[in-house]
Scaffold this motif. Structure first.
Motif, PDB file in Angstrom:
ATOM      1  N   PRO A 184     -21.772  -2.115 -64.356  1.00 32.07           N
ATOM      2  CA  PRO A 184     -20.999  -3.298 -65.178  1.00 32.07           C
ATOM      3  C   PRO A 184     -19.614  -2.308 -64.925  1.00 32.07           C
ATOM      4  CG  PRO A 184     -22.637  -0.851 -65.971  1.00 32.07           C
ATOM      5  CD  PRO A 184     -22.937  -1.325 -64.624  1.00 32.07           C
ATOM      6  N   ALA A 185     -19.226  -3.908 -66.084  1.00 30.73           N
ATOM      7  CA  ALA A 185     -17.981  -3.576 -66.408  1.00 30.73           C
ATOM      8  C   ALA A 185     -17.287  -2.554 -66.717  1.00 30.73           C
ATOM      9  CB  ALA A 185     -17.276  -4.024 -67.050  1.00 30.73           C
ATOM     10  N   SER A 186     -16.230  -1.753 -65.905  1.00 29.88           N
ATOM     11  CA  SER A 186     -15.374  -0.391 -65.973  1.00 29.88           C
ATOM     12  C   SER A 186     -16.568   0.404 -65.842  1.00 29.88           C
ATOM     13  CB  SER A 186     -14.573  -0.487 -67.588  1.00 29.88           C
ATOM     14  OG  SER A 186     -13.719  -1.147 -67.454  1.00 29.88           O
ATOM     15  N   ASP A 222     -18.335  -4.381 -53.741  1.00 23.51           N
ATOM     16  CA  ASP A 222     -19.270  -3.679 -55.018  1.00 23.51           C
ATOM     17  C   ASP A 222     -18.547  -4.664 -55.875  1.00 23.51           C
ATOM     18  OD1 ASP A 222     -15.698  -3.227 -55.196  1.00 23.51           O
ATOM     19  OD2 ASP A 222     -17.059  -3.358 -57.254  1.00 23.51           O
ATOM     20  N   GLY A 223     -20.380  -4.771 -57.020  1.00 21.62           N
ATOM     21  CA  GLY A 223     -20.121  -6.152 -57.245  1.00 21.62           C
ATOM     22  C   GLY A 223     -21.164  -5.876 -59.240  1.00 21.62           C
ATOM     23  N   ARG A 224     -22.485  -6.911 -58.827  1.00 23.14           N
ATOM     24  CA  ARG A 224     -23.375  -7.650 -59.963  1.00 23.14           C
ATOM     25  C   ARG A 224     -24.387  -7.002 -59.286  1.00 23.14           C
ATOM     26  NH1 ARG A 224     -18.953  -6.855 -61.871  1.00 23.14           N
ATOM     27  NH2 ARG A 224     -18.873  -6.996 -64.483  1.00 23.14           N
ATOM     28  N   ASP A 225     -24.404  -7.996 -58.013  1.00 22.76           N
ATOM     29  CA  ASP A 225     -25.509  -8.468 -57.299  1.00 22.76           C
ATOM     30  C   ASP A 225     -25.513  -7.746 -55.458  1.00 22.76           C
ATOM     31  OD1 ASP A 225     -23.811 -10.735 -56.102  1.00 22.76           O
ATOM     32  OD2 ASP A 225     -24.445 -11.674 -56.413  1.00 22.76           O
ATOM     33  N   THR A 226     -24.607  -7.377 -55.383  1.00 18.08           N
ATOM     34  CA  THR A 226     -24.531  -7.386 -53.756  1.00 18.08           C
ATOM     35  C   THR A 226     -25.969  -6.563 -53.390  1.00 18.08           C
ATOM     36  OG1 THR A 226     -23.481  -4.842 -53.916  1.00 18.08           O
ATOM     37  CG2 THR A 226     -22.016  -6.932 -54.018  1.00 18.08           C
ATOM     38  N   ASP A 281     -21.581  -7.650 -70.490  1.00 14.90           N
ATOM     39  CA  ASP A 281     -23.085  -7.315 -70.086  1.00 14.90           C
ATOM     40  C   ASP A 281     -24.110  -7.701 -70.225  1.00 14.90           C
ATOM     41  OD1 ASP A 281     -21.749  -4.347 -69.021  1.00 14.90           O
ATOM     42  OD2 ASP A 281     -22.392  -3.410 -70.264  1.00 14.90           O
ATOM     43  N   ARG A 282     -24.194  -8.564 -71.784  1.00 16.61           N
ATOM     44  CA  ARG A 282     -25.482  -8.747 -72.350  1.00 16.61           C
ATOM     45  C   ARG A 282     -25.504  -9.999 -71.392  1.00 16.61           C
ATOM     46  NH1 ARG A 282     -26.929 -12.885 -74.443  1.00 16.61           N
ATOM     47  NH2 ARG A 282     -24.212 -13.415 -74.703  1.00 16.61           N
ATOM     48  N   ARG A 283     -24.480 -10.800 -70.768  1.00 14.88           N
ATOM     49  CA  ARG A 283     -24.468 -12.173 -70.539  1.00 14.88           C
ATOM     50  C   ARG A 283     -24.583 -11.851 -68.853  1.00 14.88           C
ATOM     51  NH1 ARG A 283     -18.938 -14.220 -70.821  1.00 14.88           N
ATOM     52  NH2 ARG A 283     -18.701 -14.296 -72.721  1.00 14.88           N
ATOM     53  N   ASP A 284     -23.857 -10.822 -68.125  1.00 12.90           N
ATOM     54  CA  ASP A 284     -24.341 -10.825 -67.115  1.00 12.90           C
ATOM     55  C   ASP A 284     -26.546 -10.271 -66.398  1.00 12.90           C
ATOM     56  OD1 ASP A 284     -21.669 -10.696 -66.649  1.00 12.90           O
ATOM     57  OD2 ASP A 284     -21.423  -8.880 -65.862  1.00 12.90           O
ATOM     58  N   ALA A 285     -26.482  -9.552 -67.601  1.00 16.81           N
ATOM     59  CA  ALA A 285     -27.790  -8.989 -67.703  1.00 16.81           C
ATOM     60  C   ALA A 285     -28.213 -10.729 -67.949  1.00 16.81           C
ATOM     61  CB  ALA A 285     -28.156  -7.580 -67.918  1.00 16.81           C
ATOM     62  N   ALA A 286     -28.688 -11.200 -68.555  1.00 12.55           N
ATOM     63  CA  ALA A 286     -29.249 -12.340 -69.152  1.00 12.55           C
ATOM     64  C   ALA A 286     -29.354 -13.815 -68.515  1.00 12.55           C
ATOM     65  CB  ALA A 286     -28.761 -12.467 -70.657  1.00 12.55           C
ATOM     66  N   ARG A 287     -28.358 -13.834 -67.259  1.00  4.07           N
ATOM     67  CA  ARG A 287     -28.173 -14.846 -66.978  1.00  4.07           C
ATOM     68  C   ARG A 287     -29.747 -14.920 -65.629  1.00  4.07           C
ATOM     69  NH1 ARG A 287     -23.117 -12.675 -63.628  1.00  4.07           N
ATOM     70  NH2 ARG A 287     -24.465 -11.777 -62.039  1.00  4.07           N
ATOM     71  N   LEU A 307     -27.658  -9.061 -63.526  1.00  2.00           N
ATOM     72  CA  LEU A 307     -27.004  -7.458 -63.681  1.00  2.00           C
ATOM     73  C   LEU A 307     -28.347  -6.940 -63.205  1.00  2.00           C
ATOM     74  CD1 LEU A 307     -24.975  -5.406 -63.406  1.00  2.00           C
ATOM     75  CD2 LEU A 307     -24.544  -4.926 -65.795  1.00  2.00           C
ATOM     76  N   LYS A 308     -28.734  -5.777 -62.494  1.00  2.00           N
ATOM     77  CA  LYS A 308     -29.650  -5.316 -62.999  1.00  2.00           C
ATOM     78  C   LYS A 308     -30.234  -4.139 -61.212  1.00  2.00           C
ATOM     79  CE  LYS A 308     -33.306  -7.789 -60.612  1.00  2.00           C
ATOM     80  NZ  LYS A 308     -34.654  -8.698 -60.803  1.00  2.00           N
TER      81      LYS A 308
END
Ligand code: C5P
Length: 222
Positions: free
Chosen positions: A8-10, A111-115, A164-170, A175-176
């Protein structure tokens, strides 16, 4: 060797990615900057973040100039990035570039959310970096203050949790952690300790490869 670092961010993933890339002499791609550049481009053009065709076009036509925009790290850009990154056609438009970056000879650090889940599920080493929302908000506030900006830590924490909520819920590329990723919680770790922990994961991977008879990579420091 491909190293995929998500979180997640930061959480510290960007700093770790830069340090690992420098240490092992690998090119580094901050995939968040692509989504930030799309968000920023749309903000510059008038702020329409929700028209899918416009957002997709912005992603398909990203230029070096878009990626060098001085407002890429602003809070408003991060929020716009989080919104456009939930649009599947935007993600699809950026996929080939990221995969090609990872596939270059010798490997890369992304680096990112889904790499580790979508971009390079075959990555040699996957790290999922986390930290508490409070610690991440403090780091972000310190980063902004270091750039001469004011920072309201409580508001930043709320924004981080919303992101975080938006990135994990899409529905697409949420994000996982990848099932085979190594979890690294940096809540109580300074950057040097986090870097040592990340390096230990990479080096354990290299030793394992050597032990099972595949040709060893020779990272600096081994
Ligand atoms: O990592 P960074 O904060 O720069 O990312 C900005 C936004 O871009 C994130 O909140 C996330 O929504 C999106 N992003 C993404 N997939 C990635 C990298 C970033 O969806 N691989």
């Amino acid at each position: 060797m491909i190293i995929a670092i998500d979180g997640p961010a930061s959480s510290g993933k960007g700093t770790l990615a830069r340090l690992l890339a420098a240490h092992y002499g690998l090119p580094h791609l901050d995939t968040g900057s692509l989504y930030r550049a799309v968000g920023r481009k749309l903000l510059r053009a008038g702020g329409d973040l929700d028209t899918v065709a416009t957002a997709e076009e912005a992603a398909r036509t990203l230029s070096r100039e878009d990626l060098d925009d001085p407002h890429l790290r602003d809070e408003a850009t991060g929020d716009a990035a989080s919104r456009v990154s939930a649009i599947p056609r935007v993600r699809a438009a950026l996929l080939d570039y990221q995969r090609a970056f990872a596939a270059q000879p010798g490997g890369a650090v992304l680096d990112g959310r889904d790499t580790g889940t979508v971009i390079c599920p075959e990555a040699d080493v996957k790290l999922f970096v986390t930290a508490s929302a409070a610690v991440r908000a403090r780091r972000r506030a310190e980063e902004l203050r270091a750039r001469g900006m004011t920072a309201d830590e409580e508001r930043i924490r709320r924004d981080i949790e919303e992101r975080d909520r938006r990135d994990a819920a899409r529905s697409v590329a949420p994000l996982k952690p990848a099932p085979d990723s190594h979890l690294l919680d940096t809540t109580n770790l300074g950057i040097e300790a986090a870097f040592e922990a990340a390096k230990a994961v990479v080096e354990a991977h290299c030793l394992h490869r050597t032990a099972v008879g595949r040709p060893p990579e020779k990272p600096a420091g081994l």
